[in-house]
Design a protein around this motif. Structure first.
Motif, mmCIF file in Angstrom:
data_model
loop_
_atom_site.group_PDB
_atom_site.id
_atom_site.type_symbol
_atom_site.label_atom_id
_atom_site.label_comp_id
_atom_site.label_asym_id
_atom_site.label_seq_id
_atom_site.Cartn_x
_atom_site.Cartn_y
_atom_site.Cartn_z
ATOM 1 N N HIS A 122 4.468 47.736 33.113
ATOM 2 C CA HIS A 122 4.668 49.095 32.625
ATOM 3 C C HIS A 122 5.355 50.000 33.631
ATOM 4 N N ARG A 123 5.643 49.489 34.824
ATOM 5 C CA ARG A 123 6.335 50.277 35.844
ATOM 6 C C ARG A 123 7.672 49.618 36.181
ATOM 7 N N ALA A 124 8.529 50.377 36.832
ATOM 8 C CA ALA A 124 9.864 49.883 37.172
ATOM 9 C C ALA A 124 9.803 48.946 38.369
ATOM 10 N N GLU A 125 10.591 47.890 38.316
ATOM 11 C CA GLU A 125 10.752 46.984 39.450
ATOM 12 C C GLU A 125 12.114 47.257 40.069
ATOM 13 N N MET A 126 12.105 47.889 41.230
ATOM 14 C CA MET A 126 13.364 48.245 41.888
ATOM 15 C C MET A 126 13.476 47.606 43.266
ATOM 16 N N GLY A 127 12.735 46.489 43.435
ATOM 17 C CA GLY A 127 12.779 45.774 44.689
ATOM 18 C C GLY A 127 11.463 45.805 45.444
ATOM 19 N N GLN A 128 10.549 46.688 45.015
ATOM 20 C CA GLN A 128 9.300 46.875 45.753
ATOM 21 C C GLN A 128 8.274 45.802 45.457
ATOM 22 N N GLY A 129 8.437 45.010 44.386
ATOM 23 C CA GLY A 129 7.596 43.850 44.166
ATOM 24 C C GLY A 129 6.498 43.975 43.142
ATOM 25 N N VAL A 130 6.416 45.083 42.374
ATOM 26 C CA VAL A 130 5.310 45.216 41.428
ATOM 27 C C VAL A 130 5.424 44.234 40.267
ATOM 28 N N TYR A 131 6.631 43.828 39.928
ATOM 29 C CA TYR A 131 6.824 42.838 38.862
ATOM 30 C C TYR A 131 5.999 41.588 39.163
ATOM 31 N N HIS A 132 5.983 41.200 40.425
ATOM 32 C CA HIS A 132 5.197 40.037 40.834
ATOM 33 C C HIS A 132 3.749 40.406 41.140
ATOM 34 N N SER A 133 3.522 41.505 41.828
ATOM 35 C CA SER A 133 2.182 41.840 42.313
ATOM 36 C C SER A 133 1.197 42.063 41.177
ATOM 37 N N ILE A 134 1.632 42.723 40.110
ATOM 38 C CA ILE A 134 0.736 42.938 38.970
ATOM 39 C C ILE A 134 0.307 41.594 38.398
ATOM 40 N N ALA A 135 1.261 40.674 38.273
ATOM 41 C CA ALA A 135 0.945 39.342 37.756
ATOM 42 C C ALA A 135 -0.013 38.606 38.687
ATOM 43 N N GLN A 136 0.164 38.786 39.978
ATOM 44 C CA GLN A 136 -0.700 38.115 40.952
ATOM 45 C C GLN A 136 -2.139 38.620 40.819
ATOM 46 N N ILE A 137 -2.307 39.904 40.539
ATOM 47 C CA ILE A 137 -3.643 40.475 40.330
ATOM 48 C C ILE A 137 -4.276 39.918 39.063
ATOM 49 N N ILE A 138 -3.539 39.978 37.955
ATOM 50 C CA ILE A 138 -4.066 39.527 36.664
ATOM 51 C C ILE A 138 -4.452 38.054 36.725
ATOM 52 N N ALA A 139 -3.570 37.246 37.294
ATOM 53 C CA ALA A 139 -3.799 35.801 37.334
ATOM 54 C C ALA A 139 -5.037 35.442 38.134
ATOM 55 N N GLU A 140 -5.372 36.255 39.137
ATOM 56 C CA GLU A 140 -6.528 35.958 39.992
ATOM 57 C C GLU A 140 -7.825 35.930 39.205
ATOM 58 N N GLU A 141 -8.154 37.022 38.549
ATOM 59 C CA GLU A 141 -9.425 37.097 37.828
ATOM 60 C C GLU A 141 -9.371 36.392 36.470
ATOM 61 N N LEU A 142 -8.201 36.272 35.891
ATOM 62 C CA LEU A 142 -8.083 35.576 34.612
ATOM 63 C C LEU A 142 -8.177 34.068 34.789
ATOM 64 N N GLU A 143 -7.894 33.600 35.998
ATOM 65 C CA GLU A 143 -7.898 32.177 36.335
ATOM 66 C C GLU A 143 -6.821 31.422 35.564
ATOM 67 N N VAL A 144 -5.582 31.868 35.745
ATOM 68 C CA VAL A 144 -4.434 31.149 35.203
ATOM 69 C C VAL A 144 -3.469 30.866 36.338
ATOM 70 N N ASP A 145 -2.648 29.854 36.148
ATOM 71 C CA ASP A 145 -1.632 29.547 37.138
ATOM 72 C C ASP A 145 -0.564 30.621 37.086
ATOM 73 N N LEU A 146 -0.243 31.178 38.214
ATOM 74 C CA LEU A 146 0.740 32.261 38.254
ATOM 75 C C LEU A 146 2.085 31.816 37.693
ATOM 76 N N ALA A 147 2.424 30.547 37.892
ATOM 77 C CA ALA A 147 3.707 30.040 37.393
ATOM 78 C C ALA A 147 3.789 30.077 35.877
ATOM 79 N N SER A 148 2.624 30.077 35.204
ATOM 80 C CA SER A 148 2.627 30.049 33.739
ATOM 81 C C SER A 148 2.677 31.434 33.118
ATOM 82 N N VAL A 149 2.554 32.471 33.945
ATOM 83 C CA VAL A 149 2.530 33.839 33.418
ATOM 84 C C VAL A 149 3.943 34.319 33.131
ATOM 85 N N ASP A 150 4.149 34.835 31.936
ATOM 86 C CA ASP A 150 5.430 35.443 31.571
ATOM 87 C C ASP A 150 5.288 36.955 31.723
#
Length: 718
Positions: A68-96
């Protein structure tokens, strides 16, 4: 779903979601409560407009996250996914991951600024993900008729520990959708994290490497044409006349129209050239002959700007932002006052991807696509400016090739919509590098008067700061009669505990030059003045600058930061040419030490930069290292290489040949260290910039005895 309920809105929702089976979201105001339902239940309940964030798990087990936020190089596109994947227990590579449309009711604020994305949402994201994992585990336990304690989630599956039986998440969707997550789910301790805190490779890097990432300039929609605009080079004024005869002869040019783009509360006139390609539009723009009427508008000059600021600082007390004790009384009675002025220049944002925007005005509905930092601001501005219902202003985000605050403004989307409305077609407007450099808005140039008194114990007894520079808020919402709310930005709060007499004031200064946020906002200029002044006070007291700070920053967390920066830089055994500074902004404190020396030929060079970052809870150390390194490089450019200057109302810099960037040969070794603690998360995209300039100039003073109070300065002349 019956035919009579299949509205266009619900059809687009359904087709856009595909065959999602598990829908996760966060309600307002109860932002920590997870909502589990099927796609059709979500549609029937009409809950989408009430969500602030959501995730989809498809029957295949695939997880889709809306960024929901802009990715302009700062890394939130990846970081948000890294947070979600942690507690959801999914492989980060499988997250779209997909970018969300602008929707304030659904996502809350979507402004990407103030290094706010992770620090503002990580707790709720963890709770949401954990809730989803728990109901999926409950569904599996019920199907197997076993205690839930015997089941655990891992890699997108729920596994029965005694037998090894397992289901992937998609197989559990129907049952999970009927379950309610228990309240107060325990989150993992940091020691149990598998993903968070690890230097994982960013998910957007492959796309940006192989060219599949869609930036604003890459985006195409059916029927789209292209446009370039020649705008008043003096920022104000009107079009007296224009000759487009040569422009219309250029192959591909289809139309030439006079337009007005809204810049805050002002309209800036220009002439738009519409064509079948960007190249044709740009060539047509070059062929235009325009006579501008600039009468009645101030033609600003840089020398006059800073001269006026200095004069104001001599006589004006300004609007008080904060004060304690009696700084004026102590300063008035002092016979040994340190009273100096610092100066910081206007700066351009110079993002690698110039401004661009696609817009389609369809009458009562408008839609834009492009690199934007503030979808909600655009919706609000366009709604009011063009008389269109807020919910019918559709904003689609793409990747941004840098933003630094400039792409939070609403002018370039409005301009694109004005052109689209005039021609009745979707259009992509592209700014040239020269447009971007000369049109602004810019980081404001600011002068600071700093006064301080050292007491008998060689500590600070009083300190008084006044800044004279443009207030960004005045352009956005007018002068409210109050001090600039960012007057003390960058200054560490523990100083207020040790310095009994202190004040910050904003001396009102206005020019017609449009200004806006620039990386780290006012901390980028405040930090230079305030921390340089602390270094000067340390020298006046005869104390080491690091130890001087240690005596004035008693907070344990800050003391540990100082210990760390002293350790990694070898400060205790340092020789000549060392300088340091500490600043705080957006919840993160950064200490930096810079080492300089002179070559045998007498050329000054930066040998090393050490940065220690206290950002509390964090996601990915590699991203932190990259952001701090990038901020230091940007700070180096602003301190020693480039500035925006004005002469007769015109910007004197146009492109990288006269607004030069740091080259790889200018960049010293940079060492970044992250403090480990359990504090709340701070921002990281911006806080690495402010301490660099004062640390560098302090190092130069330590080596040469020359005190630098004006930026930028030429390293070769020292």
């Amino acid at each position: 779903m019956s035919n009579d309920t299949l509205s266009r809105r619900n059809f687009l929702r359904t087709t856009g979601l595909g065959s999602a089976g598990l829908f996760l979201g966060l309600y307002l105001p109860d932002a920590a409560r997870a909502m589990i339902m099927t796609e059709h239940e979500a549609l029937a309940a009409d809950v989408y407009t009430e969500l602030t964030a959501w995730v989809l798990i498809e029957p295949t087990g695939k997880v889709t996250l809306m960024c929901h936020r802009a990715e302009m190089g700062q890394g939130v596109y990846h970081s948000i996914a890294q947070i979600i994947a942690e507690e959801l227990e999914v492989d980060l590579a499988s997250v779209d991951i997909k970018f969300a449309q602008g929707n304030e009711k659904k996502y809350g604020s979507q402004l990407t600024g103030g290094s706010s994305t992770i620090r503002g949402s990580y707790k709720n994201s963890l709770k949401l993900s954990a809730s989803a994992r728990v109901v999926l585990t409950m569904a599996a336990a019920a199907r197997w008729a076993v205690p839930i304690a015997e089941c655990y989630a891992e890699s997108g599956h729920v596994i029965h520990k005694p037998t090894g039986k397992k289901f992937h998440f998609g197989e559990l969707v129907v049952e999970a959708a009927k379950l309610k997550a228990p309240e107060n789910i325990a989150l993992k301790p940091r020691s149990a994290y598998k993903l968070i805190g690890k230097p994982l490779h960013r998910k957007d890097t492959p796309m940006k490497t192989n060219g599949s990432a869609i930036f604003g300039l890459d985006k195409r929609i059916p029927g789209m044409v292209f446009a370039a605009v020649e705008r008043n080079p003096r920022l104000r004024g009107k079009i007296k006349s224009f000759d487009d005869s040569a422009t219309r002869k250029i192959p591909g040019v289809t139309n030439v129209i006079k337009i007005a783009m809204g810049v805050y509360e002002m309209d800036r006139e220009g002439v738009a050239v519409v064509a079948t390609s960007t190249w044709a539009a740009l060539q047509g723009k070059k062929a235009l002959k325009i006579e501008w009427d600039d009468t009645g508008f101030e033609h600003v000059n840089s020398l006059e700007i800073f001269s006026k600021q200095r004069e104001l600082l001599k006589t004006e007390e300004g609007r008080i932002l904060t004060t304690q004790g009696d700084p004026n009384g102590v300063i008035t009675q002092s016979k040994d006052l340190l009273d100096v002025v610092y100066e910081t220049p206007y700066q351009s944002h110079c993002a690698m991807e110039p401004l661009n925007c696609i817009a389609h005005h369809r009458g009562d509905t408008v839609e834009i696509w492009g690199p934007v930092q503030a979808p909600n601001w655009i919706q609000d501005y366009i709604s009011k400016k063009m008389g269109i219902a807020f919910e019918k202003v559709i904003v689609n985000m793409t990747f941004l090739g840098g933003g630094f605050g400039r792409k939070a403004l609403t002018d370039y989307p409005h301009e694109a919509l004005v052109i689209s409305k005039a021609i009745g077609l979707p259009v992509q407007v592209v700014w040239t590098r020269e447009d971007d450099a000369t049109q602004g808005p810019f980081r404001p140039g600011i002068s600071y008067r700093c006064q301080g008194v050292i007491d008998g114990n060689k500590n600070i007894s009083a300190i008084k700061f006044r800044m004279a520079g443009q207030n960004n808020d005045h352009f956005r919402s007018g002068d409210n009669g109050k001090a600039n709310r960012s007057t003390s930005e960058g200054w560490l709060k523990p100083y207020f505990e040790s310095i009994k007499n202190i004040s910050f004031a904003d001396v009102t200064f206005k020019t017609p030059i449009p200004t806006i946020f620039w990386r780290s906002v006012y901390a980028s200029t405040n930090g230079f003045a305030y921390e340089s002044f602390v270094n000067e006070l340390a020298h006046k007291s005869g104390k080491d600058p690091l130890e001087f700070r240690r005596e004035h920053l008693k907070e344990e967390r800050t003391q540990k930061l100082l210990d760390k920066v002293a350790e990694v830089s070898g400060w205790k055994n340092k020789g000549k040419g060392f300088g340091m500074a500490v600043t705080e902004c957006f919840g993160t404190t950064v200490a930096q030490v810079v080492k300089v020396s002179k070559s045998k030929g007498g050329k000054l060079k930066i040998d090393q930069v050490w940065a220690v970052v206290d950002c509390g809870w964090y996601v990915n150390p590699d991203i932190i290292h990259a952001q701090v390194e990038g901020a230091i490089v940007m700070g180096l450019g602003a301190a020693t290489i480039h500035e925006i200057t004005f002469k007769d109302g015109l910007v004197e810099q146009h492109n990288f040949y006269d607004y030069k960037m740091p080259r790889i040969t200018d960049i010293p070794p940079i060492e970044v260290h992250i403090m480990e603690n359990n504090e709340d998360a701070g921002g990281i995209g911006e806080p690495g910039l402010p301490p660099f300039a004062p640390a560098l100039t302090d190092a130069i003073f330590d080596l040469t005895g020359k005190r630098i109070r004006k930026l930028p300065f030429d390293m070769a002349s020292i």
